[in-house]
Scaffold this active site. Structure first.
Site, PDB file in Angstrom:
ATOM      1  N   ASN A   8       8.530   5.017  13.304  1.00 36.73           N
ATOM      2  CA  ASN A   8       8.387   3.629  13.055  1.00 36.73           C
ATOM      3  C   ASN A   8       9.379   2.338  13.224  1.00 36.73           C
ATOM      4  O   ASN A   8      10.381   2.827  12.663  1.00 36.73           O
ATOM      5  CB  ASN A   8       8.039   3.447  11.705  1.00 36.73           C
ATOM      6  CG  ASN A   8       7.400   2.350  11.532  1.00 36.73           C
ATOM      7  OD1 ASN A   8       7.435   1.365  12.523  1.00 36.73           O
ATOM      8  ND2 ASN A   8       7.521   1.580  10.249  1.00 36.73           N
ATOM      9  N   TRP A   9       9.451   2.231  14.807  1.00 36.23           N
ATOM     10  CA  TRP A   9      11.129   1.446  15.204  1.00 36.23           C
ATOM     11  C   TRP A   9      11.344   0.386  13.706  1.00 36.23           C
ATOM     12  O   TRP A   9      12.284  -0.618  14.296  1.00 36.23           O
ATOM     13  CB  TRP A   9      11.467   1.118  16.753  1.00 36.23           C
ATOM     14  CG  TRP A   9      11.148   2.225  17.417  1.00 36.23           C
ATOM     15  CD1 TRP A   9      11.994   4.047  16.966  1.00 36.23           C
ATOM     16  CD2 TRP A   9      11.765   2.838  18.416  1.00 36.23           C
ATOM     17  NE1 TRP A   9      11.894   4.850  17.945  1.00 36.23           N
ATOM     18  CE2 TRP A   9      12.376   3.767  19.247  1.00 36.23           C
ATOM     19  CE3 TRP A   9      12.050   1.432  19.842  1.00 36.23           C
ATOM     20  CZ2 TRP A   9      12.386   4.477  20.272  1.00 36.23           C
ATOM     21  CZ3 TRP A   9      12.214   1.589  20.547  1.00 36.23           C
ATOM     22  CH2 TRP A   9      12.331   3.019  21.236  1.00 36.23           C
ATOM     23  N   LYS A  10      10.155  -0.196  13.520  1.00 34.88           N
ATOM     24  CA  LYS A  10       9.663  -1.641  12.798  1.00 34.88           C
ATOM     25  C   LYS A  10      10.202  -3.098  14.376  1.00 34.88           C
ATOM     26  O   LYS A  10      10.012  -2.614  15.230  1.00 34.88           O
ATOM     27  CB  LYS A  10      11.049  -1.929  11.842  1.00 34.88           C
ATOM     28  CG  LYS A  10      10.432  -0.555  10.648  1.00 34.88           C
ATOM     29  CD  LYS A  10      10.534  -0.431   9.890  1.00 34.88           C
ATOM     30  CE  LYS A  10       9.765   0.136   8.724  1.00 34.88           C
ATOM     31  NZ  LYS A  10      10.636   0.470   6.797  1.00 34.88           N
ATOM     32  N   HIS A  87       1.004  -1.180   7.119  1.00 33.76           N
ATOM     33  CA  HIS A  87       2.391  -0.633   6.266  1.00 33.76           C
ATOM     34  C   HIS A  87       2.231  -1.831   5.029  1.00 33.76           C
ATOM     35  O   HIS A  87       2.344  -2.738   5.284  1.00 33.76           O
ATOM     36  CB  HIS A  87       3.282  -0.714   7.507  1.00 33.76           C
ATOM     37  CG  HIS A  87       4.412   0.193   6.967  1.00 33.76           C
ATOM     38  ND1 HIS A  87       5.021  -0.729   7.009  1.00 33.76           N
ATOM     39  CD2 HIS A  87       4.677   1.679   7.512  1.00 33.76           C
ATOM     40  CE1 HIS A  87       6.433  -0.028   6.197  1.00 33.76           C
ATOM     41  NE2 HIS A  87       6.494   1.060   6.516  1.00 33.76           N
ATOM     42  N   GLU A 147       3.672   6.709   1.384  1.00 33.92           N
ATOM     43  CA  GLU A 147       4.706   6.014   1.668  1.00 33.92           C
ATOM     44  C   GLU A 147       4.350   5.144   0.535  1.00 33.92           C
ATOM     45  O   GLU A 147       4.682   3.987   0.163  1.00 33.92           O
ATOM     46  CB  GLU A 147       4.409   5.127   2.674  1.00 33.92           C
ATOM     47  CG  GLU A 147       4.451   5.093   4.572  1.00 33.92           C
ATOM     48  CD  GLU A 147       5.468   5.037   4.888  1.00 33.92           C
ATOM     49  OE1 GLU A 147       5.753   5.804   5.952  1.00 33.92           O
ATOM     50  OE2 GLU A 147       4.760   3.778   5.273  1.00 33.92           O
ATOM     51  N   SER A 187      12.654   7.090   3.354  1.00 37.15           N
ATOM     52  CA  SER A 187      13.318   7.837   3.600  1.00 37.15           C
ATOM     53  C   SER A 187      13.817   9.451   4.631  1.00 37.15           C
ATOM     54  O   SER A 187      14.453  10.339   3.332  1.00 37.15           O
ATOM     55  CB  SER A 187      14.485   8.208   2.248  1.00 37.15           C
ATOM     56  OG  SER A 187      13.922   6.231   1.974  1.00 37.15           O
ATOM     57  N   GLY A 208      11.651   5.646   9.588  1.00 40.01           N
ATOM     58  CA  GLY A 208      11.952   4.415   9.766  1.00 40.01           C
ATOM     59  C   GLY A 208      12.930   4.469  10.524  1.00 40.01           C
ATOM     60  O   GLY A 208      13.956   4.943  11.498  1.00 40.01           O
TER      61      GLY A 208
HETATM   62  P1  PGA Z   1      12.310   4.609   6.486  1.00 32.94           P
HETATM   63  O1  PGA Z   1      10.727   4.098   6.312  1.00 32.94           O
HETATM   64  O2  PGA Z   1      12.259   5.858   6.618  1.00 32.94           O
HETATM   65  O3  PGA Z   1      12.879   3.775   6.482  1.00 32.94           O
HETATM   66  O4  PGA Z   1      12.721   4.307   4.639  1.00 32.94           O
HETATM   67  C1  PGA Z   1       9.124   4.230   6.523  1.00 32.94           C
HETATM   68  C2  PGA Z   1       8.539   3.143   6.576  1.00 32.94           C
HETATM   69  O5  PGA Z   1       8.529   2.179   6.494  1.00 32.94           O
HETATM   70  O6  PGA Z   1       7.040   4.068   7.739  1.00 32.94           O
END
Ligand code: PGA
Length: 225
Positions: A8-10, A87, A147, A187, A208
């Site tokens: 998930n590149w956001k 999300h 999540e 994370s 992420g």
């Molecule tokens: P993160 O994000 O790996 O940076 O914690 C995960 C997510 O929001 O799906």
């Protein structure tokens, strides 16, 4: 069964060149991987150029007068297979409600996409899946991502969920949707990924921050053996 590794590149990176570079280096570093299915979810503006197989969101209508929205059919017709829905960042910053997310899940399943429904508690799961319990064939396309909000984006100093957190925390999902694949997000990195897969028995992970570093993301995929 092969494991599902979702990037998930956001809202990153800020240039198409950067997106191409990241995508190509992940693609070349993972071309021989056979035991995992890798899904890359870039921002929508890059999706068609990259021919990526995942998106970070979609709307619930097939088309029409809905400024700024992207329909599940559009994603499907581009060759996209997966779409992240609900999300916690969209719930928090865009005001997405369980009701909106439920409509999106139904629309995505109807269009033949595989929704990755993100939930942190049983109420979000129940409301997100309202009315689709009997969509037997389609529900097999469903992925649920556990999540917990407190474990997201802590890669820079916080503490990700422990194996026990995930085992206990995701139990409500296993009970509710036996047919769906269940993955963990929050994370994830190359050091903790195997605990979530092997010990917490997750079917995959949603990554992420660490997915923006191609070397680290490839290490995560290689660690899932
Ligand atoms: P993160 O994000 O790996 O940076 O914690 C995960 C997510 O929001 O799906």
């Amino acid at each position: 069964m092969s494991k599902l590794i979702v990037a998930n590149w956001k809202c990153n990176p800020s240039t198409l060149e950067g997106a191409k570079l990241l995508f190509d280096s992940v693609a070349s570093g993972t071309k021989d991987i056979k035991n995992s299915e890798v899904v890359i979810c870039p921002p929508l503006v890059y999706l068609s150029v990259l021919k990526a197989n995942g998106a970070q969101d979609c709307f619930w209508e097939k088309g029409g007068a809905y400024t700024g929205e992207i329909s599940p059919e559009m994603l499907k017709n581009l060759g996209c297979q997966y779409v992240i829905l609900g999300h916690s960042e969209r719930r928090k910053f865009l005001g997405e409600t369980d009701e909106m997310i439920n409509k999106k899940v139904k629309a995505a399943l109807s269009a033949g996409l595989k929704p990755i429904l993100c939930v942190g508690n049983s109420k979000q799961l129940k409301n997100g899946l309202k009315g689709i319990e009997n969509w037997k064939l389609k529900i097999e396309n469903l992925v649920v991502a556990y999540e917990p909000v407190w474990a997201i984006s802590t890669t820079k100093g916080g503490s990700p969920a422990t194996v026990e957190n995930v085992l206990n925390g995701a139990a409500f999902i296993k009970e509710a949707v036996e047919e769906a694949r269940i993955i963990y997000g929050g994370s994830v990195d190359s050091k903790n990924v195997n605990g979530y897969i092997l010990k917490a028995k997750m079917d995959g992970v949603l990554v992420g921050q660490a997915s923006l570093d191609s070397k680290e993301f490839i290490k995560i995929i290689e660690a899932v053996k």
